[in-house]
Design an enzyme around this catalytic site. Structure first.
Site, PDB file in Angstrom:
ATOM      1  N   ARG A  94       0.870  -1.191   0.000  1.00  0.00           N
ATOM      2  CA  ARG A  94       0.000   0.000   0.000  1.00  0.00           C
ATOM      3  C   ARG A  94       0.904   1.238   0.000  1.00  0.00           C
ATOM      4  O   ARG A  94       1.840   1.311   0.808  1.00  0.00           O
ATOM      5  CB  ARG A  94      -0.928  -0.003   1.227  1.00  0.00           C
ATOM      6  CG  ARG A  94      -1.818  -1.249   1.290  1.00  0.00           C
ATOM      7  CD  ARG A  94      -2.936  -1.112   2.291  1.00  0.00           C
ATOM      8  NE  ARG A  94      -3.920  -0.139   1.845  1.00  0.00           N
ATOM      9  CZ  ARG A  94      -4.899   0.338   2.628  1.00  0.00           C
ATOM     10  NH1 ARG A  94      -4.996  -0.063   3.886  1.00  0.00           N
ATOM     11  NH2 ARG A  94      -5.764   1.213   2.163  1.00  0.00           N
ATOM     12  N   GLN A 199     -15.384   1.257   6.370  1.00  0.00           N
ATOM     13  CA  GLN A 199     -14.686   1.161   7.669  1.00  0.00           C
ATOM     14  C   GLN A 199     -15.474   1.860   8.775  1.00  0.00           C
ATOM     15  O   GLN A 199     -15.371   1.502   9.945  1.00  0.00           O
ATOM     16  CB  GLN A 199     -13.276   1.787   7.578  1.00  0.00           C
ATOM     17  CG  GLN A 199     -12.286   1.006   6.753  1.00  0.00           C
ATOM     18  CD  GLN A 199     -12.228   1.511   5.322  1.00  0.00           C
ATOM     19  OE1 GLN A 199     -13.206   2.034   4.798  1.00  0.00           O
ATOM     20  NE2 GLN A 199     -11.096   1.341   4.672  1.00  0.00           N
ATOM     21  N   ASP A 240      -3.087   9.257   7.503  1.00  0.00           N
ATOM     22  CA  ASP A 240      -2.187   8.216   6.996  1.00  0.00           C
ATOM     23  C   ASP A 240      -0.808   8.787   6.692  1.00  0.00           C
ATOM     24  O   ASP A 240       0.174   8.052   6.653  1.00  0.00           O
ATOM     25  CB  ASP A 240      -2.774   7.568   5.745  1.00  0.00           C
ATOM     26  CG  ASP A 240      -4.051   6.825   6.110  1.00  0.00           C
ATOM     27  OD1 ASP A 240      -5.122   7.466   6.124  1.00  0.00           O
ATOM     28  OD2 ASP A 240      -3.961   5.631   6.427  1.00  0.00           O
TER      29      ASP A 240
HETATM   30  O1  MRU Z   1      -7.661   2.044   3.940  1.00  0.00           O
HETATM   31  P1  MRU Z   1      -7.495   2.018   5.434  1.00  0.00           P
HETATM   32  O2  MRU Z   1      -8.665   1.436   6.138  1.00  0.00           O
HETATM   33  O3  MRU Z   1      -6.192   1.404   5.841  1.00  0.00           O
HETATM   34  O4  MRU Z   1      -7.473   3.554   5.794  1.00  0.00           O
HETATM   35  C1  MRU Z   1      -6.644   4.092   6.716  1.00  0.00           C
HETATM   36  C2  MRU Z   1      -7.403   4.604   7.834  1.00  0.00           C
HETATM   37  O5  MRU Z   1      -7.759   3.862   8.706  1.00  0.00           O
HETATM   38  C3  MRU Z   1      -7.773   5.988   7.928  1.00  0.00           C
HETATM   39  O6  MRU Z   1      -7.487   6.756   6.847  1.00  0.00           O
HETATM   40  C4  MRU Z   1      -7.344   6.547   9.247  1.00  0.00           C
HETATM   41  O7  MRU Z   1      -8.018   7.708   9.462  1.00  0.00           O
HETATM   42  C5  MRU Z   1      -5.875   6.760   9.397  1.00  0.00           C
HETATM   43  S1  MRU Z   1      -5.126   5.486  10.271  1.00  0.00           S
HETATM   44  C6  MRU Z   1      -5.342   5.861  11.957  1.00  0.00           C
END
Ligand code: MRU
Length: 347
Positions: A94, A199, A240
């Site tokens: 990712r 999510q 992120d």
């Molecule tokens: O695609 P994901 O579920 O891995 O997305 C990341 C997240 O969980 C969020 O963007 C989050 O706000 C940041 S991580 C604490």
């Protein structure tokens, strides 16, 4: 809400294996899976079995430790070659969350300093155990800093899942909410469902309800109306990656929450530990992950769009610094203008 309430532990080291909650099964089933091959850890990260920036960082670091523990390498040079392959496979899963790169760099530095195979194995396992503990401790510190920005009676909108499930435990944005609650403040949470991977509804609504918080699930399309109706006091979201020029990369949908927050004079607070700050890059240098079209044209295996329709599925967006009221970190609050103040707080 009492200090003692239980929060989920999302990623663990378990005698040479990485043990993680399978988040694809939530909210229906709470099931831990164990992995003893780095390739399977990488696959789990790609498929969102484990997700959330801090959680995937620690999971990837543990993936490298798994490769070391289970390697048949007889020389340190051979082991280092194997670990480099594992690290590059894990890093390719990712692209947006910087924690993945921060965590794999950190364990690869430990491997680089090791003189023999046994020393490397031992040092890597110790390092990943330390990283897991540090993650929870950082979230707790971050939570305390953030809780001071929250008032008793606030209704807080979040996005995606930045809770215990996105970290090793406790959470970032939800860590702020937990800490405010631990201070005796009564807080309510509005949870946008967060299409396409849901999510918000699958994970955040599950986590908050499980831990006894008052939360209301809304469709993503309802964010503007809820703000216009005066039902939101603050926005607290995860991150992120925060770049050195103050741009906040977070789950798709965050930018529109930030724009709408500005319109309705609602403070907008991203919450992120130091491991989510990228002090080397500006926003132009970040890759936004494009995820499979299937996530948009299907819900849980059921088709909801015509066959052949073109799809765009960016998984993250980018909020510019002028929309950010302050960033909550485990080192303190980065106040606006955040692009000028990051380096004084995150060192
Ligand atoms: O695609 P994901 O579920 O891995 O997305 C990341 C997240 O969980 C969020 O963007 C989050 O706000 C940041 S991580 C604490």
């Amino acid at each position: 809400m009492k200090e003692s309430f239980f929060t989920l532990r999302t990623v663990m080291w378990d005698e040479g294996r990485v043990k993680m909650i399978d988040q694809t099964l939530l909210p229906g089933r709470l099931l831990y899976r164990s992995y003893d091959r780095w390739e399977d850890v990488a696959d789990a990260i790609r498929r969102l079995v484990v997700r959330g920036a801090p959680a995937i960082g620690v999971a990837a670091a543990m993936g490298i430790a798994v490769a070391a523990v289970n390697s048949k390498a007889r020389s340190i040079d051979q082991l280092k070659l194997e670990l480099a392959k594992a690290a590059s496979g894990l890093r390719a899963t990712r692209p947006t969350a910087v924690n993945l790169f921060w965590a794999t760099d950190r364990v690869m530095d430990v491997a680089a300093r090791s003189k023999d195979v046994d020393e490397a194995r031992d040092a890597l396992v110790k390092e990943v155990l330390r990283m897991a503990e540090e993650d929870v401790a950082a979230n707790r510190r971050l939570g305390k800093f953030g809780a001071d920005l929250i008032e008793d009676g606030d209704t807080i909108i979040t996005q995606c899942n930045a809770g215990a499930l996105a970290t090793v435990g406790y959470g970032t944005a939800l860590g702020v909410i937990r800490a405010a609650s631990e201070q005796g403040k009564c807080v309510k949470v509005i949870v946008p469902e967060t299409r396409p991977a849901l999510q918000g509804s699958r994970l955040t609504a599950f986590e908050l309800s499980r831990d006894g918080f008052s939360c209301t699930l809304i469709s993503d399309s309802a964010v503007g109306f809820m703000m216009q109706s005066g039902k939101v006091d603050k926005a607290v979201v995860g991150a992120d990656r925060v770049t050195k020029d103050g741009f906040v990369f977070n789950k798709i949908g965050t930018y529109q929450i930030a724009v709408l927050s500005k319109r309705h004079e609602i403070p907008f607070y991203p919450a992120a530990p130091a491991s989510s700050f990228d002090l080397k890059r500006t926003h132009e240098q970040v890759t936004i992950e494009e995820r499979p079209a299937q996530e948009v044209v299907e819900i849980r295996g059921r088709r909801i769009a015509p066959k052949g329709v073109p799809v765009a599925n960016p998984a993250f967006d980018m909020t510019p610094p002028e929309l950010v009221t302050a960033i909550v970190s485990d080192r303190g609050i980065v106040r606006s203008p955040v692009q000028d103040n990051i380096s004084a707080v995150i060192r």
